[in-house]
Scaffold this active site. Structure first.
Site, PDB file in Angstrom:
ATOM      1  N   ILE A  31       1.006  -1.116   0.099  1.00  0.00           N
ATOM      2  CA  ILE A  31      -0.208   0.028   0.179  1.00  0.00           C
ATOM      3  C   ILE A  31       0.895   1.176   0.040  1.00  0.00           C
ATOM      4  CG2 ILE A  31      -0.270   0.004   2.699  1.00  0.00           C
ATOM      5  CD1 ILE A  31      -3.075   0.937   2.300  1.00  0.00           C
ATOM      6  N   CYS A  32       0.431   2.348  -0.642  1.00  0.00           N
ATOM      7  CA  CYS A  32       0.925   3.647  -0.648  1.00  0.00           C
ATOM      8  C   CYS A  32       2.659   3.635  -0.974  1.00  0.00           C
ATOM      9  CB  CYS A  32       0.788   4.139   0.894  1.00  0.00           C
ATOM     10  SG  CYS A  32       1.517   6.160   0.807  1.00  0.00           S
ATOM     11  N   GLY A  33       3.652   3.987  -0.329  1.00  0.00           N
ATOM     12  CA  GLY A  33       4.907   3.977  -1.074  1.00  0.00           C
ATOM     13  C   GLY A  33       5.545   2.687  -1.431  1.00  0.00           C
TER      14      GLY A  33
END
Length: 207
Positions: A111-113
């Site tokens: 998720i995300c980065g």
């Protein structure tokens, strides 16, 4: 219950880990409430080192296991939370472990980065995926843009990706992949936490 009867979900922990992105996931995996098989699943943390790490929220976490001792055969999934380390060499061991998991057919959820790290490593070039925004991944120079999907979370053949702003949908995708809940229970869980519909609470209480 013996140690071998427990299915472990490993969560990578590192400095700058985005706490809020995995809270729904870790709390629900580690809690037997409404599980299809109560007591089967647990969370264990894994890190490149053995020293405590500090999350973005300032929490200090002592890893359960060093990354180099983690075998895909001992895990149901590797979860990679968002972080600020992904553009640096410090994140390379986590990408390498993700590759090892996928080569062994074990799911990975990012998720995300962390999706940025997988994109930079070419791991999203042949899987449908999502991230914080298409422009975010495009800025990293990856080649998988044609498979980007503007959805809160995407699961393509055991590679789960999620937007930073969609921790509930990310958790739901993980639960579905692991088979933690019966489908109707998972629908009620999402009704409560994803749609903020109180009816989901009463459905869960009756499950």
């Amino acid at each position: 219950m013996t140690e071998n009867s427990v299915t472990t979900v490993h969560v990578a922990v590192y400095d700058t880990l985005a706490d809020w992105e995995i809270g729904f996931l870790t709390a629900s995996v580690n809690s037997p409430a409404w599980h299809r098989t109560p007591g089967r699943f647990r969370i264990r943390t894994v890190s490149a080192g053995t020293e405590p790490v500090t999350t973005a929220g300032g929490l200090r976490v002592l890893p359960d296991l060093p990354l180099d001792e983690l075998s895909p055969g001992d895990s149901a999934m590797l979860v990679l939370p968002g972080n600020d380390l992904f553009p640096t060499p410090a994140y390379a061991p986590y990408v390498a472990k993700a590759r090892e998991f996928r080569a062994a057919g074990v799911p990975v959820a990012a998720i995300c980065g962390a999706t940025g790290a997988l994109a930079m490593a070419g791991m999203l070039d042949d899987h449908e995926h999502t991230s914080n925004a298409a422009a975010f991944l495009d800025s990293l120079g990856y080649a998988g843009g044609k498979l980007y999907r503007d959805k809160p979370a995407v699961n393509d053949r055991g590679l789960i990706t999620g937007k930073a702003q969609a921790p509930v949908e990310f958790a739901r995708a993980v639960f579905a992949e692991l088979g933690i809940y019966e489908p109707a229970v998972l629908d009620s869980w999402y009704k409560l936490y994803g749609r903020q519909d109180a009816a989901g609470y009463y459905e869960l209480m009756g499950a």
